[in-house]
Design a protein around this motif. Structure first.
Motif, PDB file in Angstrom:
ATOM      1  N   ASN A 449     -23.144 -23.865   5.280  1.00 36.60           N
ATOM      2  CA  ASN A 449     -22.807 -23.051   4.107  1.00 36.60           C
ATOM      3  C   ASN A 449     -22.373 -23.913   2.933  1.00 36.60           C
ATOM      4  N   ILE A 450     -22.580 -23.410   1.734  1.00 40.57           N
ATOM      5  CA  ILE A 450     -22.098 -24.083   0.526  1.00 40.57           C
ATOM      6  C   ILE A 450     -20.818 -23.385   0.098  1.00 40.57           C
ATOM      7  N   GLU A 451     -19.719 -24.035   0.357  1.00 41.52           N
ATOM      8  CA  GLU A 451     -18.406 -23.474   0.091  1.00 41.52           C
ATOM      9  C   GLU A 451     -17.432 -24.625  -0.118  1.00 41.52           C
ATOM     10  N   MET A 452     -16.681 -24.619  -1.215  1.00 38.25           N
ATOM     11  CA  MET A 452     -15.663 -25.641  -1.417  1.00 38.25           C
ATOM     12  C   MET A 452     -14.493 -25.322  -0.492  1.00 38.25           C
ATOM     13  N   TYR A 453     -14.193 -26.268   0.385  1.00 40.67           N
ATOM     14  CA  TYR A 453     -13.183 -26.019   1.421  1.00 40.67           C
ATOM     15  C   TYR A 453     -12.773 -27.348   2.038  1.00 40.67           C
ATOM     16  N   GLY A 454     -11.528 -27.436   2.453  1.00 45.17           N
ATOM     17  CA  GLY A 454     -11.090 -28.623   3.167  1.00 45.17           C
ATOM     18  C   GLY A 454      -9.597 -28.606   3.414  1.00 45.17           C
ATOM     19  N   ILE A 455      -9.156 -29.529   4.265  1.00 45.58           N
ATOM     20  CA  ILE A 455      -7.734 -29.671   4.588  1.00 45.58           C
ATOM     21  C   ILE A 455      -7.407 -31.158   4.463  1.00 45.58           C
ATOM     22  N   GLY A 483     -23.331 -28.611   9.157  1.00 43.14           N
ATOM     23  CA  GLY A 483     -24.296 -28.966   8.119  1.00 43.14           C
ATOM     24  C   GLY A 483     -23.674 -29.929   7.127  1.00 43.14           C
ATOM     25  N   ILE A 484     -24.459 -30.855   6.607  1.00 45.51           N
ATOM     26  CA  ILE A 484     -23.945 -31.879   5.685  1.00 45.51           C
ATOM     27  C   ILE A 484     -24.289 -31.505   4.247  1.00 45.51           C
ATOM     28  N   GLU A 485     -24.104 -32.471   3.337  1.00 44.74           N
ATOM     29  CA  GLU A 485     -24.471 -32.382   1.921  1.00 44.74           C
ATOM     30  C   GLU A 485     -23.684 -31.299   1.195  1.00 44.74           C
ATOM     31  N   GLN A 486     -22.372 -31.360   1.354  1.00 47.79           N
ATOM     32  CA  GLN A 486     -21.437 -30.492   0.642  1.00 47.79           C
ATOM     33  C   GLN A 486     -20.058 -31.147   0.705  1.00 47.79           C
ATOM     34  N   ASN A 487     -19.160 -30.755  -0.202  1.00 49.35           N
ATOM     35  CA  ASN A 487     -17.782 -31.246  -0.213  1.00 49.35           C
ATOM     36  C   ASN A 487     -17.664 -32.764  -0.027  1.00 49.35           C
ATOM     37  N   TYR A 533      -6.520 -30.045  -4.999  1.00 51.28           N
ATOM     38  CA  TYR A 533      -5.852 -30.512  -3.787  1.00 51.28           C
ATOM     39  C   TYR A 533      -4.858 -29.480  -3.266  1.00 51.28           C
ATOM     40  N   HIS A 534      -4.146 -28.838  -4.166  1.00 55.87           N
ATOM     41  CA  HIS A 534      -3.126 -27.867  -3.756  1.00 55.87           C
ATOM     42  C   HIS A 534      -3.695 -26.469  -3.499  1.00 55.87           C
ATOM     43  N   THR A 535      -4.974 -26.271  -3.757  1.00 59.41           N
ATOM     44  CA  THR A 535      -5.568 -24.936  -3.598  1.00 59.41           C
ATOM     45  C   THR A 535      -6.759 -24.970  -2.633  1.00 59.41           C
ATOM     46  N   ILE A 536      -7.939 -25.229  -3.181  1.00 54.84           N
ATOM     47  CA  ILE A 536      -9.164 -25.187  -2.393  1.00 54.84           C
ATOM     48  C   ILE A 536      -9.132 -26.165  -1.228  1.00 54.84           C
ATOM     49  N   TYR A 537      -8.575 -27.355  -1.450  1.00 49.35           N
ATOM     50  CA  TYR A 537      -8.575 -28.379  -0.403  1.00 49.35           C
ATOM     51  C   TYR A 537      -7.235 -28.464   0.331  1.00 49.35           C
ATOM     52  N   ASN A 538      -6.567 -27.291   0.431  1.00 58.90           N
ATOM     53  CA  ASN A 538      -5.296 -27.227   1.137  1.00 58.90           C
ATOM     54  C   ASN A 538      -5.245 -25.945   1.966  1.00 58.90           C
ATOM     55  N   CYS A 539      -6.236 -25.759   2.812  1.00 53.81           N
ATOM     56  CA  CYS A 539      -6.305 -24.556   3.645  1.00 53.81           C
ATOM     57  C   CYS A 539      -5.374 -24.724   4.847  1.00 53.81           C
ATOM     58  N   THR A 540      -4.271 -23.989   4.840  1.00 54.06           N
ATOM     59  CA  THR A 540      -3.259 -24.148   5.895  1.00 54.06           C
ATOM     60  C   THR A 540      -3.097 -22.889   6.735  1.00 54.06           C
ATOM     61  N   LEU A 598      -9.999 -16.083   1.856  1.00 51.45           N
ATOM     62  CA  LEU A 598      -9.460 -16.608   0.593  1.00 51.45           C
ATOM     63  C   LEU A 598      -8.071 -17.137   0.868  1.00 51.45           C
ATOM     64  N   TRP A 599      -7.906 -18.437   0.785  1.00 50.04           N
ATOM     65  CA  TRP A 599      -6.661 -19.089   1.187  1.00 50.04           C
ATOM     66  C   TRP A 599      -5.904 -19.683  -0.008  1.00 50.04           C
ATOM     67  N   TYR A 600      -6.340 -19.360  -1.220  1.00 53.16           N
ATOM     68  CA  TYR A 600      -5.715 -19.921  -2.411  1.00 53.16           C
ATOM     69  C   TYR A 600      -5.818 -18.898  -3.534  1.00 53.16           C
TER      70      TYR A 600
END
Length: 809
Positions: A449-455, A483-487, A533-540, A598-600
């Motif tokens: 999937n194409i989705e901005m996401y990370g921890i 799947g690769i080629e994202q984030n 960093y504090h939103t999309i890439y901070n899925c807690t 939706l985590w942010y």
């Protein structure tokens, strides 16, 4: 279900197959055992001169004008204290036009990693997949002006020996249509990121064809066994058979040739490939050829009605002597084709397929038999197993069962991938996998999937915590995305952890990352990345991210909370009140209506987007900036569309025809606008995926089959009936231009037209009618041949600014 008598008989047979020396459950993998394994595998690598030449090839393809600026050398023994390492130093009194920087490494992978490290931290360069913006190397000074490395140089050693790469399904979601040119780029990327333990699954169907022919299985018999090109991963795992097939001889031969290129380059670079092994999955004809063999039929895996054309594959029981024969033959055939290049083999017999009993003795004997088949083919075999089953089927794999499987082979002869350690680390709840070596892995992406996401916090500290924990058996880090080629930010940080001995502070690292990625420091961009960093890439919240945005995974249900016809009054009470005088609202809703993850706060993401837009004029021409801008704009608008969808539902349940029309049109308009946005960047195009599939075909029949495979995987995915979509529909959804306008838009439009008619006629929503209508369209689209663009159109910055003004002001 098997009878107790049969299970006891199986258990007796399996116990007889146990290796002569059972492992001691409490004995950890010692350093001596690991060194012996590494020493043995080191003997299978290419010579130092071949590896140095391979590393030079990576440099030549990356920086063709700098091939004389670097000296590469396989490190002399003793330079590394324990595991692989690289050392970067300046060459004193370098002659004009001669090498300026010397990079020494244990293997060509370490040399390439050292090159990457130098380019990042001395030259401000950035290495990324082409589809995520590509490389930023404009900041690398010209030959003769490379920055010096002061003193005696810098040495970095791996804190753990392995850097693993791939998931067993990546081969289908991302690699399926690749040719050697694309694979060469990927192997270069692997080497630069420090990957030294890659999965190598390409072409295995050709090996199986040869093995099964020796067991009297005809080519025709295999037509119903192998899946189609885009579904091979699941056919290999025994989840399905025949779907998307049959495979042509051209495909089989082509993929075997490709695999030989892949393995040759991996070996030249000093990597240790992980090859497949036998998990028990056999063609249906085995029952006729071997009528007395212990062959069972597995249950349904995600077909709509348990359709035997695709489901319920056949499993040869490890208790049967034939299991060892087939497993041995497969490994020996690989050695015959590829040479003696590895001792590490992947097998995931129990992946989404539980044993018939939870008796620990049975499970232990079963695992021992599986390993014996490997051992017969390779006396030094190491079993590498994905640990996904311990997360996905935790109810079955309790401590006694888990320990039984892990200790079914001698300690040190199995390596487990803690596949989901970025979200749900199993090492913490299993006493370090009960002493069995494991690799800390980041799963991260599902379905491509194409989705901005990370921890980022988990990535920057998780591997360190695992390695430094008491009695740690961690032996590596790994990238195990579907799947690769994202984030790209997530994968660059995770790759660095292969050489990091201390935790990283993400905020500081991100400042360096943004400078490297765009080739310059821009305050607004740095501020934007701090917000991200504090939103999309901070899925807690502990959820794995699988994109379920309404645009790409449209609800396959009536517009009610559950299958029962709830009162509209009860439904509407659970929705927030519609706000007046706002074009759109950004409410973070807390209803019990199913909605995407939706985590942010989307408001915060909008702030980051506006900062990106402000910096746009300073980054004109930057492909990395363009990719990130398009991706972030898409992210913001797709979350906005989720709220608009809820507004559509609220209007329907409040019997408000005008609002229903308004919000339906807004949702459809958002789909069209996002499609236009995605069309402005080459990396978000459906046409690229389809054309790469057709390019591999040698005949009209193959061309049609490959295109159907490509279209089906990213849409319906699996089988359907006239009134029931696939259980996996939209699993591999993509935000790609062409797919939005050509597939997602007609679906939403048709649904909303049925909503409108239902409201106007004061009738229940005709769910079955809508499904018939939509599924018919979907099947026709999958079989279609219309062309989609492979070239970007439009100015991404101008389009993003226009959409921000339209929706976010």
């Amino acid at each position: 279900m098997r009878t107790l008598k049969l299970l006891l008989l199986d258990l007796l047979v399996l116990l007889l197959l146990l290796p002569p020396s059972s492992p001691s459950p409490s004995r950890p993998l010692g350093k001596a055992a690991m060194k012996e394994l590494l020493r043995r595998l080191d003997g299978k690598r290419a010579s130092p001169s071949i590896q140095e030449a391979a590393a030079w090839g990576v440099l030549k393809r990356l920086l063709p004008n700098h091939t004389s600026s670097f000296g590469f050398e396989i490190a002399p023994k003793g330079i590394c204290e324990e595991f692989g390492c690289f050392r970067i130093s300046s060459i004193e009194n370098s002659s004009y036009g001669g090498p300026e920087i010397l990079i020494q490494g244990t293997t060509a992978v370490e040399i390439s990693s050292g090159l990457h490290w130098y380019l990042k931290y001395w030259c401000g360069a950035h290495i990324s997949w082409d589809k995520t913006g590509g490389n930023q190397v404009a900041s690398v000074p010209p030959p003769g002006s490379l920055p010096r490395v002061e003193g005696q140089g810098v040495k970095l050693e791996r804190p753990v020996p392995w850097n693993y790469y791939q998931n067993v399904v990546t081969s289908s979601y991302s690699f399926v249509w690749w040719d050697w040119k694309r694979w060469e780029k990927e192997i270069d990327w692997m080497a630069l990121q420090g990957v030294n333990l890659p999965l190598a699954f390409t072409g295995q169907e050709s090996i199986w064809q040869k093995v099964f022919q020796d067991f009297n299985v005809s080519i025709k018999d295999l037509h119903d066994f192998f899946g189609g090109p885009a579904f091979l991963a699941w056919a290999r795992m025994g989840n399905l058979h025949g779907w998307g097939g049959p495979l042509t001889q051209n495909w089989l031969d082509q993929q075997l040739r490709l695999q030989k290129h892949i393995l040759s380059r991996m070996i030249e670079l000093g990597m240790t490939p992980v090859l497949p092994s036998f998990s028990g999955n056999v063609p249906a004809v085995f029952r006729k050829i071997f009528p007395s063999a212990n062959i069972t039929r597995l249950g349904d895996w995600n077909t709509v009605n348990g359709n035997p054309r695709w489901c319920c594959t056949y499993l040869l029981g490890p208790s049967d002597p034939l299991f060892v024969e087939v497993g041995e033959a497969f490994i020996k055939q690989q050695v015959k084709e590829y040479g003696d290049i590895t001792d590490i083999y992947n097998c995931d017999t129990f992946n989404e397929n539980s044993p018939p009993t939870n008796d620990p003795a049975y499970i232990s004997a079963l695992g021992a038999a599986i390993y014996k088949a490997m051992l017969k083919g390779d006396k030094d075999a190491i079993w590498l197993m994905q640990g996904w089953l311990f997360s996905s089927d935790a109810a079955f794999w309790k401590p006694p069962q888990m320990r039984a499987l892990l200790h079914s082979v001698p300690i040190g002869k199995m390596i487990v991938l803690d596949l989901f350690a970025d979200v749900k680390p199993i090492w913490k709840t299993s006493s370090q996998f009960y002493g069995v070596p494991y690799i800390w892995c980041m799963l991260h992406n599902f379905g491509g999937n194409i989705e901005m996401y990370g921890i980022l916090d988990a990535i920057s500290s998780g591997p360190i915590d695992a390695r430094d924990s008491q009695n740690s058996t961690m032996v590596g880090v790994g990238l195990c995305m579907e799947g690769i080629e994202q984030n790209p930010v997530v994968y660059e940080l995770m790759s660095e952890m292969a050489f990091r001995s201390q935790k990283i502070e993400p905020e500081d690292w991100l400042k360096s990352y943004s400078y490297r990625r765009y080739g310059q420091a821009i305050p607004q961009i740095e501020a934007a990345w701090e917000v991200l960093y504090h939103t999309i890439y901070n899925c807690t919240d502990g959820f794995a991210d699988h994109n379920k945005d309404y645009i790409v995974e449209f609800p396959d249900s009536s517009p009610f909370l559950t299958g029962s016809q709830l009162s509209k009054e009860g439904w509407i009470q659970k929705l927030p009140t519609l706000e007046k005088n706002h074009r759109f609202s950004f409410r973070e809703t807390n209803t019990n209506v199913a909605h995407p993850h939706l985590w942010y706060s989307n408001e915060e993401a909008i702030k980051a987007l506006k900062l990106f837009l402000i910096a746009g004029n300073d980054l004109v021409g930057s492909l990395t900036y363009r990719y990130d801008l398009v991706d972030l704009t898409r992210q913001v608008l797709s979350k906005l569309a989720n709220q608009v969808y809820l507004d559509v539902m609220a209007a329907y349940h409040s019997n408000n025809t005008s609002r229903l029309t308004l919000y339906s049109q807004k949702f459809l308009e958002l789909i069209e606008d996002i499609d236009t946005l995605l069309a402005s960047d080459d990396n978000f195009l459906l046409g690229t995926w389809l054309e790469s599939a057709k390019k591999l075909a040698l005949s009209k029949r193959e061309r049609k089959q490959y295109e159907w495979n490509a279209r089906t995987q990213v849409t319906m995915w699996y089988d359907n009936t006239k009134t029931n979509q696939s259980k996996l529909h939209d699993y591999a959804n993509k935000f790609w231009s062409g797919l939005l306008k050509g597939y997602y838009l007609p679906r939403a439009s048709t649904y909303f037209s049925y909503l409108s008619r239902s409201l106007e006629g004061n009738e229940y929503f005709p769910l079955e009618e809508w499904r018939k209508d939509w599924i018919l369209y979907s099947n026709k689209w999958q079989a279609g041949t219309e062309l989609y663009s492979v070239k970007a159109v439009g100015d991404a910055l101008a389009i993003s600014k226009s959409l921000a003004a339209k929706y976010l002001s």
